[in-house]
Design a protein around this motif. Structure first.
Motif, PDB file in Angstrom:
ATOM      1  N   PHE A  47     -13.373   1.952  10.119  1.00  0.00           N
ATOM      2  CA  PHE A  47     -11.980   2.393  10.076  1.00  0.00           C
ATOM      3  C   PHE A  47     -11.887   3.897   9.814  1.00  0.00           C
ATOM      4  N   ARG A  48     -12.772   4.415   8.981  1.00  0.00           N
ATOM      5  CA  ARG A  48     -12.749   5.854   8.681  1.00  0.00           C
ATOM      6  C   ARG A  48     -13.084   6.701   9.899  1.00  0.00           C
ATOM      7  N   ASN A  49     -14.134   6.264  10.661  1.00  0.00           N
ATOM      8  CA  ASN A  49     -14.575   7.112  11.766  1.00  0.00           C
ATOM      9  C   ASN A  49     -13.840   6.834  13.078  1.00  0.00           C
ATOM     10  N   GLY A  50     -12.987   5.815  13.099  1.00  0.00           N
ATOM     11  CA  GLY A  50     -12.172   5.562  14.270  1.00  0.00           C
ATOM     12  C   GLY A  50     -12.709   4.516  15.220  1.00  0.00           C
ATOM     13  N   LEU A  51     -13.891   3.923  14.921  1.00  0.00           N
ATOM     14  CA  LEU A  51     -14.406   2.856  15.779  1.00  0.00           C
ATOM     15  C   LEU A  51     -13.432   1.684  15.799  1.00  0.00           C
ATOM     16  N   TYR A  52     -12.885   1.353  14.639  1.00  0.00           N
ATOM     17  CA  TYR A  52     -11.813   0.366  14.547  1.00  0.00           C
ATOM     18  C   TYR A  52     -10.497   1.109  14.356  1.00  0.00           C
ATOM     19  N   LYS A  53      -9.454   0.628  14.991  1.00  0.00           N
ATOM     20  CA  LYS A  53      -8.184   1.332  14.996  1.00  0.00           C
ATOM     21  C   LYS A  53      -7.326   0.968  13.782  1.00  0.00           C
ATOM     22  N   LEU A  54      -6.697   1.980  13.224  1.00  0.00           N
ATOM     23  CA  LEU A  54      -5.762   1.796  12.122  1.00  0.00           C
ATOM     24  C   LEU A  54      -4.342   1.703  12.673  1.00  0.00           C
ATOM     25  N   PRO A  55      -3.456   0.983  11.971  1.00  0.00           N
ATOM     26  CA  PRO A  55      -2.067   0.903  12.443  1.00  0.00           C
ATOM     27  C   PRO A  55      -1.405   2.275  12.503  1.00  0.00           C
ATOM     28  N   SER A  56      -1.719   3.141  11.524  1.00  0.00           N
ATOM     29  CA  SER A  56      -1.116   4.468  11.479  1.00  0.00           C
ATOM     30  C   SER A  56      -1.887   5.328  10.486  1.00  0.00           C
ATOM     31  N   LEU A  57      -1.643   6.606  10.523  1.00  0.00           N
ATOM     32  CA  LEU A  57      -2.203   7.559   9.580  1.00  0.00           C
ATOM     33  C   LEU A  57      -1.062   8.320   8.915  1.00  0.00           C
ATOM     34  N   PRO A  58      -1.227   8.742   7.651  1.00  0.00           N
ATOM     35  CA  PRO A  58      -2.387   8.524   6.788  1.00  0.00           C
ATOM     36  C   PRO A  58      -2.537   7.046   6.397  1.00  0.00           C
ATOM     37  N   ALA A  59      -3.753   6.682   5.998  1.00  0.00           N
ATOM     38  CA  ALA A  59      -4.032   5.297   5.651  1.00  0.00           C
ATOM     39  C   ALA A  59      -4.967   5.240   4.453  1.00  0.00           C
ATOM     40  N   THR A  60      -4.775   4.210   3.642  1.00  0.00           N
ATOM     41  CA  THR A  60      -5.676   3.915   2.538  1.00  0.00           C
ATOM     42  C   THR A  60      -6.754   2.975   3.043  1.00  0.00           C
ATOM     43  N   LEU A  61      -8.021   3.315   2.813  1.00  0.00           N
ATOM     44  CA  LEU A  61      -9.133   2.500   3.286  1.00  0.00           C
ATOM     45  C   LEU A  61      -9.357   1.293   2.374  1.00  0.00           C
ATOM     46  N   GLY A  62     -10.265   0.410   2.784  1.00  0.00           N
ATOM     47  CA  GLY A  62     -10.707  -0.686   1.920  1.00  0.00           C
ATOM     48  C   GLY A  62     -10.145  -2.035   2.284  1.00  0.00           C
ATOM     49  N   MET A  63     -11.040  -3.058   2.280  1.00  0.00           N
ATOM     50  CA  MET A  63     -10.663  -4.407   2.697  1.00  0.00           C
ATOM     51  C   MET A  63     -10.849  -5.463   1.619  1.00  0.00           C
ATOM     52  N   GLU A  64     -11.326  -5.084   0.431  1.00  0.00           N
ATOM     53  CA  GLU A  64     -11.747  -6.109  -0.529  1.00  0.00           C
ATOM     54  C   GLU A  64     -11.620  -5.568  -1.947  1.00  0.00           C
ATOM     55  N   ALA A  65     -11.127  -6.404  -2.854  1.00  0.00           N
ATOM     56  CA  ALA A  65     -11.037  -5.998  -4.261  1.00  0.00           C
ATOM     57  C   ALA A  65     -10.764  -7.219  -5.130  1.00  0.00           C
ATOM     58  N   ALA A  66     -10.845  -6.991  -6.431  1.00  0.00           N
ATOM     59  CA  ALA A  66     -10.513  -8.027  -7.411  1.00  0.00           C
ATOM     60  C   ALA A  66      -9.803  -7.369  -8.575  1.00  0.00           C
ATOM     61  N   GLY A  67      -8.933  -8.129  -9.208  1.00  0.00           N
ATOM     62  CA  GLY A  67      -8.183  -7.572 -10.330  1.00  0.00           C
ATOM     63  C   GLY A  67      -7.259  -8.602 -10.942  1.00  0.00           C
ATOM     64  N   VAL A  68      -6.160  -8.112 -11.494  1.00  0.00           N
ATOM     65  CA  VAL A  68      -5.243  -8.951 -12.263  1.00  0.00           C
ATOM     66  C   VAL A  68      -3.838  -8.824 -11.692  1.00  0.00           C
ATOM     67  N   VAL A  69      -3.149  -9.946 -11.579  1.00  0.00           N
ATOM     68  CA  VAL A  69      -1.767  -9.955 -11.092  1.00  0.00           C
ATOM     69  C   VAL A  69      -0.854  -9.288 -12.119  1.00  0.00           C
ATOM     70  N   GLU A  70      -0.084  -8.293 -11.657  1.00  0.00           N
ATOM     71  CA  GLU A  70       0.846  -7.584 -12.550  1.00  0.00           C
ATOM     72  C   GLU A  70       2.296  -7.939 -12.308  1.00  0.00           C
ATOM     73  N   ALA A  71       2.642  -8.337 -11.093  1.00  0.00           N
ATOM     74  CA  ALA A  71       4.031  -8.684 -10.782  1.00  0.00           C
ATOM     75  C   ALA A  71       4.062  -9.597  -9.579  1.00  0.00           C
ATOM     76  N   LEU A  72       5.093 -10.425  -9.496  1.00  0.00           N
ATOM     77  CA  LEU A  72       5.242 -11.409  -8.431  1.00  0.00           C
ATOM     78  C   LEU A  72       6.547 -11.200  -7.690  1.00  0.00           C
ATOM     79  N   GLY A  73       6.520 -11.414  -6.364  1.00  0.00           N
ATOM     80  CA  GLY A  73       7.748 -11.467  -5.606  1.00  0.00           C
ATOM     81  C   GLY A  73       8.526 -12.734  -5.916  1.00  0.00           C
TER      82      GLY A  73
END
Length: 325
Positions: A47-73
């Motif tokens: 995604f950074r080098n452009g091989l895969y296309k991003l919906p738009s720029l600027p963009a935040t990278l990254g596909m995976e994480a773990a953490g804690v729920v802070e708020a709910l819809g």
């Protein structure tokens, strides 16, 4: 405000900037997650080098994480503030201190899996799961080839396939990585460029060749991988670490033994929430049993994500790498 790693144009790691961005509020079907660890994966480079296309720029990278729920819809059910959660292959945007995403892209973490381990294993581990259990369901007695066997997905696949009764042939780039792959379940380890892969595979299998090759390297290994397959074997091309595979004349598949070719993605295999939960649950189970150990061999501060990308592209990493907000 929070911090995030964003790019404004495609290019090298130097295009990754540590910026202030607004903290979003969750929409009705979304959850706000405060990240405790973020996973590093080769898809981030694409995604950074452009091989895969991003919906738009600027963009935040990254596909995976773990953490804690802070708020709910307002429409979210099944999750609560304070729940420990993880995700992979949600819309891009994990390189941030916090983010919102749809609730059905999250899975709850078991009590005995910490968030750093989860961030290191969700994308790579669920990739290993669908490759071994769904794309080509391996069985006891199979001999299989796993390229990049000392990488994040590779180490998990070697352990998991061995636990399923397979004989694993792994490929790596250095003798040090060969020792790591062997310590994690690879019965045979080959180094392309030093070893002639089809000849060695023929020797190892007594001439039978292989029912499946799992190839995340791409351009540099694609044709060699085909030559390692038995008639009716399956070529699973699931990555492009050396570059995209050039267009192929499908007649080659006939000439080499009526081979099967697939180019799968985790996004497709976990598109439905039920499939996501099933895939994650299977992964959690093999980790909890001890059959698969997740090796977090590198960690970087999230703000130093560019340094992590340089290490990944230079093949200086093994196992999994995490970024810490």
């Amino acid at each position: 405000m929070i911090h995030a790693i964003r790019i404004h144009e495609h290019g090298g790691p130097e295009k990754m900037l540590w910026e202030d961005v607004p903290l979003p509020a969750p929409k009705a079907d979304e959850v706000l997650v405060r990240h405790e660890a973020v996973g590093l994966n080769y898809i981030d480079v694409y995604f950074r080098n452009g091989l895969y296309k991003l919906p738009s720029l600027p963009a935040t990278l990254g596909m995976e994480a773990a953490g804690v729920v802070e708020a709910l819809g307002s429409e979210v059910t099944g999750l609560a503030v304070g729940d420990r959660v993880a995700y992979a292959m949600a819309p891009i945007g994990a390189y941030a201190e916090a983010r919102t995403l749809k609730a059905d892209r999250l899975v709850k973490l078991p009590d005995d899996i910490d968030t750093r381990t989860a961030a290191a294993m969700m994308l790579q581990g669920m990739t290993a799961q669908y490759l071994l259990r769904r794309t080509f369901p391996v069985k006891a007695g199979d001999t299989i080839l796993v390229h990049a066997a000392a990488g994040g997905v590779g180490l998990i696949m070697c352990q998991w396939a061995k636990a399923l009764g397979c004989t694993v042939i792994g490929t790596v780039s250095t003798p040090e990585k060969a020792a790591l792959a062997q310590a994690n379940g690879a019965a045979h380890v080959l180094i392309p460029g030093q070893d002639d892969l089809p000849s060695r595979v023929k020797e190892i299998t007594g001439g039978a060749m292989l029912p499946v090759v799992y190839d995340s390297v791409g351009r540099d290994t694609f044709m060699t991988s085909l030559d390692c397959l038995a008639p009716l074997g399956m070529m699973v091309s699931y990555g492009n670490a050396s570059g995209a595979v050039p267009p192929i004349d499908i007649g080659v598949l006939a000439a080499k033994g009526s081979l099967f070719l697939t180019r799968p993605t985790l996004a497709t295999y976990t598109a439905r929430h039920t499939d996501l939960v099933t895939t994650a649950t299977d992964l959690f189970s093999v980790v909890q049993s001890g059959a698969v150990k997740i090796q977090v061999n590198q960690s970087f501060a999230l703000r130093d994500a560019a340094e992590a990308h340089r290490a990944l592209e230079a093949r200086k990493t093994t196992g999994s790498t995490i970024l810490l907000p």
